[in-house]
Design an enzyme around this catalytic site. Structure first.
Site, PDB file in Angstrom:
ATOM      1  CG  ASP A   1      -1.920  -1.145   1.203  1.00  0.00           C
ATOM      2  OD1 ASP A   1      -2.269  -1.613   0.108  1.00  0.00           O
ATOM      3  OD2 ASP A   1      -2.319  -1.597   2.297  1.00  0.00           O
ATOM      4  CD  GLU A   2       4.882   2.043   2.795  1.00  0.00           C
ATOM      5  OE1 GLU A   2       6.014   2.344   2.326  1.00  0.00           O
ATOM      6  OE2 GLU A   2       4.698   1.691   3.967  1.00  0.00           O
TER       7      GLU A   2
END
Length: 286
Positions: free
Chosen positions: A231-232
Site C-alpha cells: 500500500d505504498e
C-alpha cells in the site's frame, strides 16, 4: 467522413532545452496534426514528461514501425524512454477479484459503454463467487484458489496467464490477497490496486469501522501502482467524500464502494491512455 487513426507518443527523459521543439518539429516534418500535447518538467527530479496524441494528415501515412525507426534518432539525442501506440486499439487488461463485486461491475460497465478502451483478457479470482458476473459479459473466468502452501505456484500460473493473453495491465479490483515481492517486481509499472482508504489512513481490517470509531469527516480511496512495500506504491488517483456524525459504518461502506469504483476506473483510464508516468515515488498524470 471517416476519422483518421490517432496515435499516442509517450516520452520521458532528462530535462533540457530543445525537447519540445524537437518533438514538434519531428511530428510536423511527417505531416502529423497534434490533437493534444501535454508536457511537464519536474525541477526536483530533473525529468521531462510528455504525452502527445496525433494523427497523420497526408494520404500516404508511414507505418508505426517506420515512425518508430525514424524517431530513434530523436530519442537517442535526448536519452528518451518512449513508446508509441494506436490510440484506438484497446489495451489488454486482466482483472483480479476476490468476493467484492462493485469494482468489477463498474469496470465491465465502463468497458461496455466504451468509456474504457480496454479488452478484458480474463477475470482471475481466488474464489468462485463472481464467475457468473464475468461470464455473462463474455469474459473468461479463471479460478486460482490461494493457500499458504500453493501461493508460489499460483503466482507462477498467474504470470503464465498474463503472458499467454498478452495482458498489458493487471488490475486488482478488490483482490484480497497480498502479492509476493517477486510477483510485484515482475508486474512493476503494470499492476494497479485500489485501496479502501485515503492513504495514508486506516490500514488493515474493517477500515470503515475504524473511520467511524474515529469520527472522520472525510473518507476516500486510493489507486496506486503495486510495489513490494504494501500500500505504498506511487499514487495514480484519489477521491474523498464528506462524512458526518450521522453516518454509520454501513453508510460509510456504501459511500466508500462508490468512491473505490470511480477512483479505480479513472486510474485505469489514465494508464491505458498513456497519461501516467512514474517519477520516483510519485507519478505525473496528464
Amino acid at each position: 467522413m471517416k476519422s483518421k487513426p490517432a496515435f499516442i507518443l509517450k516520452v520521458s527523459c532528462p530535462g533540457r532545452s530543445g525537447i519540445v521543439a524537437a518533438l514538434g518539429n519531428f511530428l510536423a516534418d511527417r505531416g502529423c496534426f497534434i490533437k493534444e500535447f501535454h508536457q511537464f518538467d519536474d525541477l526536483d527530479s530533473g525529468r521531462f514528461f510528455s504525452s502527445i496524441e496525433f494523427v497523420f494528415e497526408g494520404n500516404k501515412n508511414p507505418s508505426v514501425d517506420q515512425f518508430r525507426a525514424a524517431f530513434e534518432v530523436t530519442a537517442l539525442r535526448f536519452d528518451m524512454e518512449w513508446e508509441i501506440r494506436d490510440a484506438d486499439k484497446p489495451a489488454k487488461v486482466l482483472i483480479m477479484v476476490s468476493k467484492y463485486d462493485h469494482c468489477l461491475r463498474d469496470l465491465l460497465y465502463r468497458r461496455s459503454t466504451g468509456e474504457l478502451n480496454i479488452e478484458i483478457t480474463a477475470v482471475v479470482s481466488n474464489h468462485e463467487d463472481l464467475r457468473n458476473l464475468a461470464e455473462r459479459e463474455g469474459v473468461p473466468y479463471i479460478h486460482l484458489p490461494v493457500t499458504k502452501e500453493n501461493k508460489p505456484e499460483q503466482e507462477v500460473r498467474l504470470l503464465e496467464i498474463v503472458k499467454e493473453t498478452n495482458t498489458e495491465l493487471v488490475v486488482l479490483a478488490r483482490y484480497m490477497q497480498v502479492l509476493s515481492n517477486t510477483l510485484c517486481e515482475q508486474l512493476a509499472g503494470r499492476c494497479i490496486n485500489i485501496h479502501h482508504s485515503f492513504l495514508p489512513g486506516f490500514k488493515g481490517a474493517k477500515p470503515y469501522l475504524q473511520a467511524y470509531e474515529r469520527g472522520v469527516k472525510l473518507i476516500g480511496a486510493t489507486a496506486h501502482y503495486v510495489t513490494a512495500n504494501l500500500d505504498e506504491g506511487p499514487i495514480i488517483d484519489q477521491m474523498v467524500e464528506r462524512a458526518s456524525h450521522s453516518h454509520d459504518p454501513q453508510h460509510l461502506t456504501q459511500v466508500g464502494r462508490d468512491i473505490e469504483a470511480q477512483t479505480l476506473a479513472r486510474a485505469v483510464k489514465h494508464h491505458v491512455g498513456q497519461r501516467v508516468f512514474q517519477n520516483g515515488l510519485r507519478t505525473v498524470v496528464f
